[in-house]
Design a protein around this motif. Structure first.
Motif, PDB file in Angstrom:
ATOM      1  N   VAL A  63       0.874  -1.176   0.000  1.00 16.97           N
ATOM      2  CA  VAL A  63       0.000   0.000   0.000  1.00 16.97           C
ATOM      3  C   VAL A  63       0.911   1.226   0.000  1.00 16.97           C
ATOM      4  O   VAL A  63       1.579   1.511   0.989  1.00 16.97           O
ATOM      5  N   HIS A  64       0.979   1.916  -1.132  1.00 12.54           N
ATOM      6  CA  HIS A  64       1.743   3.167  -1.228  1.00 12.54           C
ATOM      7  C   HIS A  64       0.806   4.360  -1.354  1.00 12.54           C
ATOM      8  O   HIS A  64       1.219   5.496  -1.222  1.00 12.54           O
ATOM      9  N   PHE A  65      -0.452   4.076  -1.706  1.00 11.70           N
ATOM     10  CA  PHE A  65      -1.444   5.135  -1.917  1.00 11.70           C
ATOM     11  C   PHE A  65      -2.645   4.880  -1.014  1.00 11.70           C
ATOM     12  O   PHE A  65      -3.143   3.759  -0.939  1.00 11.70           O
ATOM     13  N   ILE A  66      -3.077   5.929  -0.339  1.00  7.17           N
ATOM     14  CA  ILE A  66      -4.304   5.856   0.449  1.00  7.17           C
ATOM     15  C   ILE A  66      -5.286   6.838  -0.174  1.00  7.17           C
ATOM     16  O   ILE A  66      -5.109   8.051  -0.073  1.00  7.17           O
ATOM     17  N   ASP A  67      -6.280   6.285  -0.847  1.00  4.93           N
ATOM     18  CA  ASP A  67      -7.301   7.112  -1.499  1.00  4.93           C
ATOM     19  C   ASP A  67      -6.676   8.228  -2.338  1.00  4.93           C
ATOM     20  O   ASP A  67      -7.041   9.400  -2.223  1.00  4.93           O
ATOM     21  N   GLY A  68      -5.701   7.851  -3.141  1.00  6.61           N
ATOM     22  CA  GLY A  68      -5.077   8.787  -4.076  1.00  6.61           C
ATOM     23  C   GLY A  68      -3.909   9.577  -3.498  1.00  6.61           C
ATOM     24  O   GLY A  68      -3.196  10.259  -4.232  1.00  6.61           O
ATOM     25  N   TRP A  69      -3.691   9.466  -2.188  1.00  6.70           N
ATOM     26  CA  TRP A  69      -2.598  10.216  -1.534  1.00  6.70           C
ATOM     27  C   TRP A  69      -1.398   9.290  -1.367  1.00  6.70           C
ATOM     28  O   TRP A  69      -1.518   8.196  -0.808  1.00  6.70           O
ATOM     29  N   GLU A 109      -4.295   9.034  12.867  1.00  5.82           N
ATOM     30  CA  GLU A 109      -5.125   7.874  13.253  1.00  5.82           C
ATOM     31  C   GLU A 109      -5.956   7.395  12.059  1.00  5.82           C
ATOM     32  O   GLU A 109      -6.091   6.189  11.821  1.00  5.82           O
ATOM     33  N   ASP A 110      -6.512   8.361  11.327  1.00  2.09           N
ATOM     34  CA  ASP A 110      -7.311   8.010  10.133  1.00  2.09           C
ATOM     35  C   ASP A 110      -6.445   7.253   9.118  1.00  2.09           C
ATOM     36  O   ASP A 110      -6.873   6.256   8.527  1.00  2.09           O
ATOM     37  N   LEU A 111      -5.231   7.760   8.894  1.00  4.73           N
ATOM     38  CA  LEU A 111      -4.360   7.156   7.872  1.00  4.73           C
ATOM     39  C   LEU A 111      -3.976   5.731   8.246  1.00  4.73           C
ATOM     40  O   LEU A 111      -3.984   4.826   7.414  1.00  4.73           O
ATOM     41  N   TRP A 112      -3.644   5.538   9.516  1.00  8.21           N
ATOM     42  CA  TRP A 112      -3.251   4.198   9.979  1.00  8.21           C
ATOM     43  C   TRP A 112      -4.423   3.233   9.832  1.00  8.21           C
ATOM     44  O   TRP A 112      -4.275   2.115   9.338  1.00  8.21           O
ATOM     45  N   ASP A 113      -5.598   3.704  10.214  1.00 10.08           N
ATOM     46  CA  ASP A 113      -6.777   2.854  10.112  1.00 10.08           C
ATOM     47  C   ASP A 113      -7.045   2.472   8.650  1.00 10.08           C
ATOM     48  O   ASP A 113      -7.292   1.309   8.333  1.00 10.08           O
ATOM     49  N   ARG A 114      -6.939   3.443   7.789  1.00  4.79           N
ATOM     50  CA  ARG A 114      -7.209   3.219   6.359  1.00  4.79           C
ATOM     51  C   ARG A 114      -6.138   2.303   5.749  1.00  4.79           C
ATOM     52  O   ARG A 114      -6.439   1.432   4.939  1.00  4.79           O
ATOM     53  N   ALA A 115      -4.873   2.511   6.155  1.00  7.77           N
ATOM     54  CA  ALA A 115      -3.785   1.662   5.647  1.00  7.77           C
ATOM     55  C   ALA A 115      -4.027   0.202   6.039  1.00  7.77           C
ATOM     56  O   ALA A 115      -3.780  -0.713   5.249  1.00  7.77           O
TER      57      ALA A 115
END
Ligand code: ZN
Ligand code: ZN
Length: 266
Positions: free
Chosen positions: A114-120, A134-140
């Motif tokens: 996973v290098h991209f999270i929702d385009g980021w 916290e959001d990023l970790w959860d999404r990753a």
């Protein structure tokens, strides 16, 4: 060193140096048991033949990449095991395209990252507006689980790589982490201890010891990867990594050949 390195890059990706042969030669110098070639797969989720020349190889280059790996595997067969691999992005919606790309390549293994999270892209300095660590970790973690569920990947890449640019929250031990690791264990997908974090400002391998302990408890198979972007970094810090895996509770390493997983002593 009687190790296998599953994560290496070379100049095709546009941000690494050396040829595939240089990587194999570096493995020979270090007396590795096996060397995995795993350059960044073309970015199928973006339009055009070569959407980001500094990030990954062109779509039209992939055939030559695969052929060159197989040629080296044959040429070096008496001296070192060359494992034919690739590091492919997990981006929702692109799995069928990657499945089609990788079919027929006779890969020994595929790293799913996973290098991209929702385009980021997670090596950017700035987090997206209104998005917390916290959001990023959860999404990753959600994306990691989805990647494992595709069945396309043998190894999940650098689990907590968000920390590279300081985007990992202070508390990583969340219910989502446990849920994700449970799923990965059930699916029988391996993960890597990626030593490149020790060569970056985070100065910690991916994932951290705390996460490795949770993974070991669940019996998630593990491999070592240097994520070398130059031949000198092949198998970098592997004795240190092996010691850390023992501390985490691991007694063996995973090994891949033509998609089949075996075990090796640690
Ligand atoms: Zn990666
Ligand atoms: Zn990599």
């Amino acid at each position: 060193m009687n190790f296998e390195d599953y994560h290496t890059h070379h100049r095709r990706c546009g941000h690494a140096s050396g040829s595939l042969r240089d990587v194999v030669e570096a493995a020979l110098e270090q007396n590795l048991h096996a060397i995995g070639l795993s350059d960044h797969a073309p970015m199928l989720f973006l339009p055009g033949d070569h959407p980001q020349p500094g990030t990954a190889m062109a779509k039209s280059e992939f055939g030559a990449y695969v052929r060159e790996m197989h040629d080296l595997k044959s040429e070096y067969a008496e001296r070192v095991v060359v494992n034919v691999g690739v590091e492919a992005d997990y981006v929702p919606g692109s799995v069928d395209d990657y499945r089609a790309l990788l079919a027929g390549g006779d890969f020994d293994y595929v790293i799913g990252s996973v290098h991209f999270i929702d385009g980021w892209h997670l090596f950017q300095e700035q987090r997206p507006d209104g998005v917390t660590r916290e959001d990023l970790w959860d999404r990753a973690l959600v994306l990691t689980r989805e990647a494992a569920e595709t069945g396309l990947f043998s190894i999940l890449g650098h689990l907590d790589v968000l920390k590279t640019k300081g985007h990992l929250p202070d508390r990583v031990d969340t219910p989502r982490l446990h849920e994700t690791l449970d799923a990965v264990a059930d699916l029988g997908v391996a993960m890597e201890l990626n030593t490149s974090g020790w060569r970056k400002s985070a100065n910690e391998c991916f994932p951290s010891l705390a996460i490795l302990k949770l993974a070991a408890k669940r019996g998630i198979p593990v491999v070592l990867g240097s994520d070398a972007h130059r031949p000198e970094d092949v198998a970098a810090d592997f004795p240190r990594a092996a010691a850390l895996l023992r501390e985490a509770g691991y007694g063996e390493l995973a090994s891949f050949s033509r998609g089949e997983r075996a075990t090796r002593p640690l």
